[in-house]
Design a protein around this motif. Structure first.
Motif, PDB file in Angstrom:
ATOM      1  N   LYS A 111     -22.846 -11.337  16.397  1.00 54.64           N
ATOM      2  CA  LYS A 111     -22.971 -11.786  15.106  1.00 54.64           C
ATOM      3  C   LYS A 111     -21.799 -12.535  14.502  1.00 54.64           C
ATOM      4  O   LYS A 111     -21.746 -13.120  13.425  1.00 54.64           O
ATOM      5  N   ASN A 112     -20.631 -12.560  15.187  1.00 53.41           N
ATOM      6  CA  ASN A 112     -19.441 -12.931  14.830  1.00 53.41           C
ATOM      7  C   ASN A 112     -18.922 -12.259  13.446  1.00 53.41           C
ATOM      8  O   ASN A 112     -18.566 -12.995  12.341  1.00 53.41           O
ATOM      9  N   THR A 113     -19.261 -11.021  13.705  1.00 50.25           N
ATOM     10  CA  THR A 113     -19.200 -10.201  12.234  1.00 50.25           C
ATOM     11  C   THR A 113     -18.283  -8.863  12.472  1.00 50.25           C
ATOM     12  O   THR A 113     -18.750  -8.326  13.634  1.00 50.25           O
ATOM     13  N   PHE A 114     -17.491  -8.385  11.637  1.00 52.07           N
ATOM     14  CA  PHE A 114     -16.904  -7.323  11.802  1.00 52.07           C
ATOM     15  C   PHE A 114     -17.083  -6.406  10.524  1.00 52.07           C
ATOM     16  O   PHE A 114     -17.171  -7.021   9.391  1.00 52.07           O
ATOM     17  N   TYR A 115     -17.133  -5.074  10.682  1.00 49.87           N
ATOM     18  CA  TYR A 115     -17.302  -3.992   9.350  1.00 49.87           C
ATOM     19  C   TYR A 115     -16.094  -3.230   9.468  1.00 49.87           C
ATOM     20  O   TYR A 115     -15.281  -2.856   9.978  1.00 49.87           O
ATOM     21  N   LEU A 116     -16.382  -2.855   8.076  1.00 54.51           N
ATOM     22  CA  LEU A 116     -15.493  -1.465   7.691  1.00 54.51           C
ATOM     23  C   LEU A 116     -16.277  -0.361   7.129  1.00 54.51           C
ATOM     24  O   LEU A 116     -16.847  -0.674   5.944  1.00 54.51           O
ATOM     25  N   GLN A 117     -16.514   0.801   7.803  1.00 57.32           N
ATOM     26  CA  GLN A 117     -17.303   1.629   7.204  1.00 57.32           C
ATOM     27  C   GLN A 117     -16.108   2.885   6.653  1.00 57.32           C
ATOM     28  O   GLN A 117     -15.423   3.045   7.307  1.00 57.32           O
ATOM     29  N   MET A 118     -16.468   2.994   5.564  1.00 55.06           N
ATOM     30  CA  MET A 118     -15.551   3.826   4.674  1.00 55.06           C
ATOM     31  C   MET A 118     -16.477   4.896   4.233  1.00 55.06           C
ATOM     32  O   MET A 118     -17.293   5.016   3.287  1.00 55.06           O
ATOM     33  N   ASN A 119     -16.035   6.145   4.618  1.00 60.42           N
ATOM     34  CA  ASN A 119     -16.603   7.520   4.377  1.00 60.42           C
ATOM     35  C   ASN A 119     -15.594   8.421   3.534  1.00 60.42           C
ATOM     36  O   ASN A 119     -14.571   8.123   3.650  1.00 60.42           O
ATOM     37  N   SER A 120     -16.086   9.392   3.108  1.00 63.83           N
ATOM     38  CA  SER A 120     -15.371  10.179   2.231  1.00 63.83           C
ATOM     39  C   SER A 120     -14.450   9.558   1.190  1.00 63.83           C
ATOM     40  O   SER A 120     -13.207   9.981   1.080  1.00 63.83           O
ATOM     41  N   LEU A 121     -14.817   8.522   0.400  1.00 66.93           N
ATOM     42  CA  LEU A 121     -14.025   7.808  -0.333  1.00 66.93           C
ATOM     43  C   LEU A 121     -13.461   8.575  -1.361  1.00 66.93           C
ATOM     44  O   LEU A 121     -14.016   9.463  -2.026  1.00 66.93           O
ATOM     45  N   LYS A 122     -12.326   8.363  -1.664  1.00 67.24           N
ATOM     46  CA  LYS A 122     -11.384   8.676  -2.893  1.00 67.24           C
ATOM     47  C   LYS A 122     -11.069   7.859  -4.018  1.00 67.24           C
ATOM     48  O   LYS A 122     -11.028   6.702  -3.742  1.00 67.24           O
ATOM     49  N   PRO A 123     -10.898   8.397  -5.083  1.00 67.13           N
ATOM     50  CA  PRO A 123     -10.348   7.200  -6.144  1.00 67.13           C
ATOM     51  C   PRO A 123      -9.108   6.228  -5.833  1.00 67.13           C
ATOM     52  O   PRO A 123      -9.157   5.053  -5.894  1.00 67.13           O
ATOM     53  N   GLU A 124      -8.171   7.093  -4.836  1.00 65.76           N
ATOM     54  CA  GLU A 124      -7.137   6.238  -4.455  1.00 65.76           C
ATOM     55  C   GLU A 124      -7.366   4.821  -3.536  1.00 65.76           C
ATOM     56  O   GLU A 124      -6.702   4.315  -3.094  1.00 65.76           O
ATOM     57  N   ASP A 125      -8.859   5.156  -2.934  1.00 63.63           N
ATOM     58  CA  ASP A 125      -9.273   3.955  -2.079  1.00 63.63           C
ATOM     59  C   ASP A 125      -9.460   2.891  -2.957  1.00 63.63           C
ATOM     60  O   ASP A 125      -9.787   1.834  -2.492  1.00 63.63           O
ATOM     61  N   THR A 126      -9.551   2.909  -4.307  1.00 66.58           N
ATOM     62  CA  THR A 126      -9.981   1.696  -5.200  1.00 66.58           C
ATOM     63  C   THR A 126      -9.099   0.764  -4.946  1.00 66.58           C
ATOM     64  O   THR A 126      -7.617   0.833  -5.395  1.00 66.58           O
ATOM     65  N   ALA A 127      -9.671  -0.693  -4.867  1.00 68.90           N
ATOM     66  CA  ALA A 127      -8.733  -1.702  -4.443  1.00 68.90           C
ATOM     67  C   ALA A 127      -9.712  -2.941  -4.343  1.00 68.90           C
ATOM     68  O   ALA A 127     -10.865  -2.710  -4.029  1.00 68.90           O
ATOM     69  N   VAL A 128      -9.114  -4.020  -4.298  1.00 66.16           N
ATOM     70  CA  VAL A 128      -9.879  -5.368  -3.368  1.00 66.16           C
ATOM     71  C   VAL A 128      -9.342  -5.427  -2.123  1.00 66.16           C
ATOM     72  O   VAL A 128      -8.436  -5.054  -1.629  1.00 66.16           O
ATOM     73  N   TYR A 129     -10.397  -5.314  -1.673  1.00 66.26           N
ATOM     74  CA  TYR A 129     -10.378  -5.360   0.004  1.00 66.26           C
ATOM     75  C   TYR A 129     -10.662  -6.694   0.639  1.00 66.26           C
ATOM     76  O   TYR A 129     -11.505  -7.337   0.258  1.00 66.26           O
ATOM     77  N   TYR A 130      -9.804  -7.219   1.546  1.00 69.06           N
ATOM     78  CA  TYR A 130      -9.627  -8.364   2.212  1.00 69.06           C
ATOM     79  C   TYR A 130      -9.974  -8.129   3.760  1.00 69.06           C
ATOM     80  O   TYR A 130      -9.449  -7.507   4.273  1.00 69.06           O
TER      81      TYR A 130
ATOM     82  N   HIS B 236      -5.753  -4.315  -1.843  1.00 68.53           N
ATOM     83  CA  HIS B 236      -4.570  -4.544  -2.911  1.00 68.53           C
ATOM     84  C   HIS B 236      -5.156  -3.792  -4.034  1.00 68.53           C
ATOM     85  O   HIS B 236      -6.307  -4.377  -4.776  1.00 68.53           O
ATOM     86  N   ALA B 237      -4.412  -2.723  -4.489  1.00 72.66           N
ATOM     87  CA  ALA B 237      -4.484  -2.183  -5.665  1.00 72.66           C
ATOM     88  C   ALA B 237      -3.857  -2.574  -6.940  1.00 72.66           C
ATOM     89  O   ALA B 237      -2.518  -3.237  -6.247  1.00 72.66           O
ATOM     90  N   PRO B 238      -4.167  -2.618  -8.101  1.00 72.10           N
ATOM     91  CA  PRO B 238      -3.270  -2.857  -9.064  1.00 72.10           C
ATOM     92  C   PRO B 238      -1.762  -2.171  -9.031  1.00 72.10           C
ATOM     93  O   PRO B 238      -1.717  -0.972  -8.882  1.00 72.10           O
ATOM     94  N   GLY B 239      -0.802  -3.131  -9.164  1.00 68.73           N
ATOM     95  CA  GLY B 239       0.523  -2.441  -9.173  1.00 68.73           C
ATOM     96  C   GLY B 239       1.164  -2.286  -7.836  1.00 68.73           C
ATOM     97  O   GLY B 239       2.195  -1.581  -7.832  1.00 68.73           O
ATOM     98  N   LYS B 240       0.321  -2.533  -6.873  1.00 70.19           N
ATOM     99  CA  LYS B 240       0.878  -2.082  -5.334  1.00 70.19           C
ATOM    100  C   LYS B 240       0.837  -3.307  -4.696  1.00 70.19           C
ATOM    101  O   LYS B 240       0.226  -4.216  -5.071  1.00 70.19           O
ATOM    102  N   GLU B 241       1.689  -3.258  -3.643  1.00 75.52           N
ATOM    103  CA  GLU B 241       1.623  -4.341  -2.399  1.00 75.52           C
ATOM    104  C   GLU B 241       0.183  -4.391  -1.696  1.00 75.52           C
ATOM    105  O   GLU B 241      -0.326  -3.237  -1.483  1.00 75.52           O
ATOM    106  N   ARG B 242      -0.255  -5.555  -1.154  1.00 79.08           N
ATOM    107  CA  ARG B 242      -1.331  -5.673  -0.117  1.00 79.08           C
ATOM    108  C   ARG B 242      -0.858  -4.766   0.877  1.00 79.08           C
ATOM    109  O   ARG B 242       0.189  -4.674   1.383  1.00 79.08           O
ATOM    110  N   GLU B 243      -1.875  -3.768   1.469  1.00 78.57           N
ATOM    111  CA  GLU B 243      -1.719  -2.789   2.202  1.00 78.57           C
ATOM    112  C   GLU B 243      -2.482  -2.774   3.280  1.00 78.57           C
ATOM    113  O   GLU B 243      -3.704  -3.226   3.341  1.00 78.57           O
TER     114      GLU B 243
END
Length: 123
Positions: free
Chosen positions: A76-95, A39-46
């Protein structure tokens, strides 16, 4: 009830990498799919990606295909999100989110949510 605890957000330069984690507890036997949204500012949750607990089938948003990888560690009852080649437009709160249905790319198809973690990508 299912509880989710996220970790791993932060500040990174464009082109860098981060890995988010989501620990799942409670009625984990009811979990069928596990997803990440942002969820980035001014946008809907994506929608970003989801993975099925059993079988590991994955789905990604077009905007992150080839750069992000969702995975899980059932032991481990855990899941992950590996994020590579990050861009400024990836800036957001991640849920992270989970649900007992097998498919879903909208926030309305997930019943349990984590607290969110901020990811900021500087240019």
């Amino acid at each position: 009830q299912v509880q989710l605890v996220e970790s791993g957000g932060g500040l990174v330069q464009a082109g860098g990498s981060l890995r988010l984690s989501c620990a799942v507890s409670g009625r984990t036997f009811s979990v069928y799919k596990m997803g990440w949204f942002r969820h980035a500012p001014g946008k809907e949750r994506e929608f970003v990606a989801f993975i099925r607990w059993i079988g590991g089938i994955t789905y990604y948003a077009d905007s992150v295909k080839g750069r992000f990888t969702i995975s899980r560690d059932n032991a481990k009852n855990t899941f992950y999100l590996q994020m590579n080649s990050l861009k400024p437009e990836d800036t957001a709160v991640y849920y992270c989110a989970v649900d007992d249905a097998p498919y879903g790319k909208t926030q309305y198809e997930y019943h349990y949510w984590g607290q969110g973690t901020q990811v900021t990508v500087s240019s």
